[in-house]
Design an enzyme around this catalytic site. Structure first.
Site, mmCIF file in Angstrom:
data_model
loop_
_atom_site.group_PDB
_atom_site.id
_atom_site.type_symbol
_atom_site.label_atom_id
_atom_site.label_comp_id
_atom_site.label_asym_id
_atom_site.label_seq_id
_atom_site.Cartn_x
_atom_site.Cartn_y
_atom_site.Cartn_z
ATOM 1 N N HIS A 4 0.797 -1.224 0.000
ATOM 2 C CA HIS A 4 0.000 0.000 0.000
ATOM 3 C C HIS A 4 0.833 1.279 0.000
ATOM 4 C CE1 HIS A 4 -2.175 -3.278 2.119
ATOM 5 N NE2 HIS A 4 -3.116 -2.939 1.256
ATOM 6 N N ARG A 24 -5.628 16.717 2.011
ATOM 7 C CA ARG A 24 -5.179 17.521 3.149
ATOM 8 C C ARG A 24 -3.705 17.265 3.419
ATOM 9 N NH1 ARG A 24 -8.356 16.378 8.177
ATOM 10 N NH2 ARG A 24 -10.026 17.506 7.136
ATOM 11 N N ARG A 43 -2.799 4.095 -4.779
ATOM 12 C CA ARG A 43 -4.236 4.354 -4.608
ATOM 13 C C ARG A 43 -4.526 5.838 -4.366
ATOM 14 N NH1 ARG A 43 -7.207 -0.724 -2.256
ATOM 15 N NH2 ARG A 43 -5.737 -2.378 -2.780
ATOM 16 N N ARG A 87 -2.399 11.930 14.263
ATOM 17 C CA ARG A 87 -3.577 12.097 13.404
ATOM 18 C C ARG A 87 -4.038 13.545 13.492
ATOM 19 N NH1 ARG A 87 -8.519 11.521 11.190
ATOM 20 N NH2 ARG A 87 -10.344 11.847 12.521
ATOM 21 N N GLY A 89 -7.204 15.314 12.079
ATOM 22 C CA GLY A 89 -8.428 15.039 11.343
ATOM 23 C C GLY A 89 -9.606 15.854 11.803
ATOM 24 N N SER A 90 -10.758 15.499 11.302
ATOM 25 C CA SER A 90 -11.997 16.188 11.666
ATOM 26 C C SER A 90 -12.853 15.272 12.529
ATOM 27 C CB SER A 90 -12.765 16.606 10.411
ATOM 28 O OG SER A 90 -13.043 15.474 9.595
ATOM 29 N N GLU A 179 -15.377 10.510 15.683
ATOM 30 C CA GLU A 179 -14.656 10.346 14.425
ATOM 31 C C GLU A 179 -14.563 8.853 14.136
ATOM 32 O OE1 GLU A 179 -10.533 9.681 15.127
ATOM 33 O OE2 GLU A 179 -12.072 8.599 16.233
ATOM 34 N N GLU A 181 -11.232 6.941 13.595
ATOM 35 C CA GLU A 181 -9.893 6.361 13.480
ATOM 36 C C GLU A 181 -9.058 6.292 14.753
ATOM 37 O OE1 GLU A 181 -11.358 7.747 9.654
ATOM 38 O OE2 GLU A 181 -10.777 9.020 11.350
ATOM 39 N N ASP A 204 -18.350 19.495 12.244
ATOM 40 C CA ASP A 204 -19.812 19.591 12.215
ATOM 41 C C ASP A 204 -20.373 19.278 13.596
ATOM 42 O OD1 ASP A 204 -20.831 16.461 12.022
ATOM 43 O OD2 ASP A 204 -18.879 16.798 11.097
#
EC number: 2.4.2.1
Length: 238
Positions: A4, A24, A43, A87, A89-90, A179, A181, A204
């Site tokens: 990967h 991002r 990918r 990490r 992230g959102s 989230e 993860e 959000d």
């Protein structure tokens, strides 16, 4: 190389920032790193290595959900010698005192996923962040005058969950962000002897319906990125 990741040996720094969105990752590399070079693109999960204030740092996307992020974090740790994963992230909020664009430093991560139970012989695993990394992130946020919250995240397997009553339970237990993860990343780091931290921006609000656009999530959540990068420098001083 791995199935990967097509980067050569030594392509990654010992610290990797990991957003879910590979775009991002590209934004972080182009905006915050000096001399950033693309090192992997299998990918289209883009990864870069450059420097931040002279310090080598890598950034790579990890995709959505625990299965995806577990693949990338495991391979980075075991095949490329990465020592620390951050990490960036959102997340969504369920509490009224947590607002859109708040920054959350994930001290721990609850989950409805069974992945860590599979790893941990069907026992509950306490998925927690590394203390020194957490402390460095708090120090970085304070130094930059960025408002932040420290507490538990909830890593969900379902984005479109039918169990809306669970949001009430999360609120009762003080979950700051939902989230997909952090619990998986903390589990992988523990299993393979690395360290990890999740820093999330509230994109959000599940209760109010307020949300940010995909473009905003990709391009404007800079506070958490600055906290993450500055925390790397502070961690080197510890």
């Amino acid at each position: 190389m791995t199935p990967h990741i097509n980067a050569p040996e030594g392509a990654f720094a010992d610290v990797v920032l990991m957003p879910g969105d590979p775009l991002r990752a590209k934004y972080i590399a182009e905006t915050f790193l000096e001399n950033a070079k693309e090192v992997t693109n299998v990918r289209n999960m883009l990864g870069y290595t450059g420097t931040y204030k002279g310090r080598p740092v890598s950034v790579m996307g990890h995709g959505m959900g625990i299965p995806s992020c577990s693949i990338y974090t495991k391979e980075l740790i075991t095949e490329y010698g990465v020592k620390k994963i951050i990490r960036v992230g959102s997340c969504g909020a369920v509490r009224n005192d947590v607002k859109v664009r708040d920054v959350i430093i994930g001290l721990g991560a609850c989950t409805d996923s069974k992945v860590n139970r599979i790893r941990f012989k069907d026992n509950d695993f306490a998925a927690i962040a590394d203390f020194d990394m957490t402390q460095a992130a708090v120090q970085a946020a304070k130094a930059k005058g960025i408002n932040y919250r420290v507490g538990n995240l909830f890593s969900a397997d379902l984005f479109y969950t039918p169990d809306v009553e669970m949001f009430d339970v999360m609120e009762k237990y003080g979950i700051l962000g939902v989230e997909m993860e952090a619990a998986g990343i903390y589990g992988v780091a523990a299993e393979f002897g690395a360290k990890a931290l999740s820093i999330c921006t509230v994109s959000d609000h599940i209760r109010t319906g307020e949300q940010t656009s995909s473009e905003e999530r990709q391009l404007t959540f800079n506070d958490m990125i600055e906290i993450a990068l500055e925390s790397v420098l502070l961690g080197d001083q510890a």
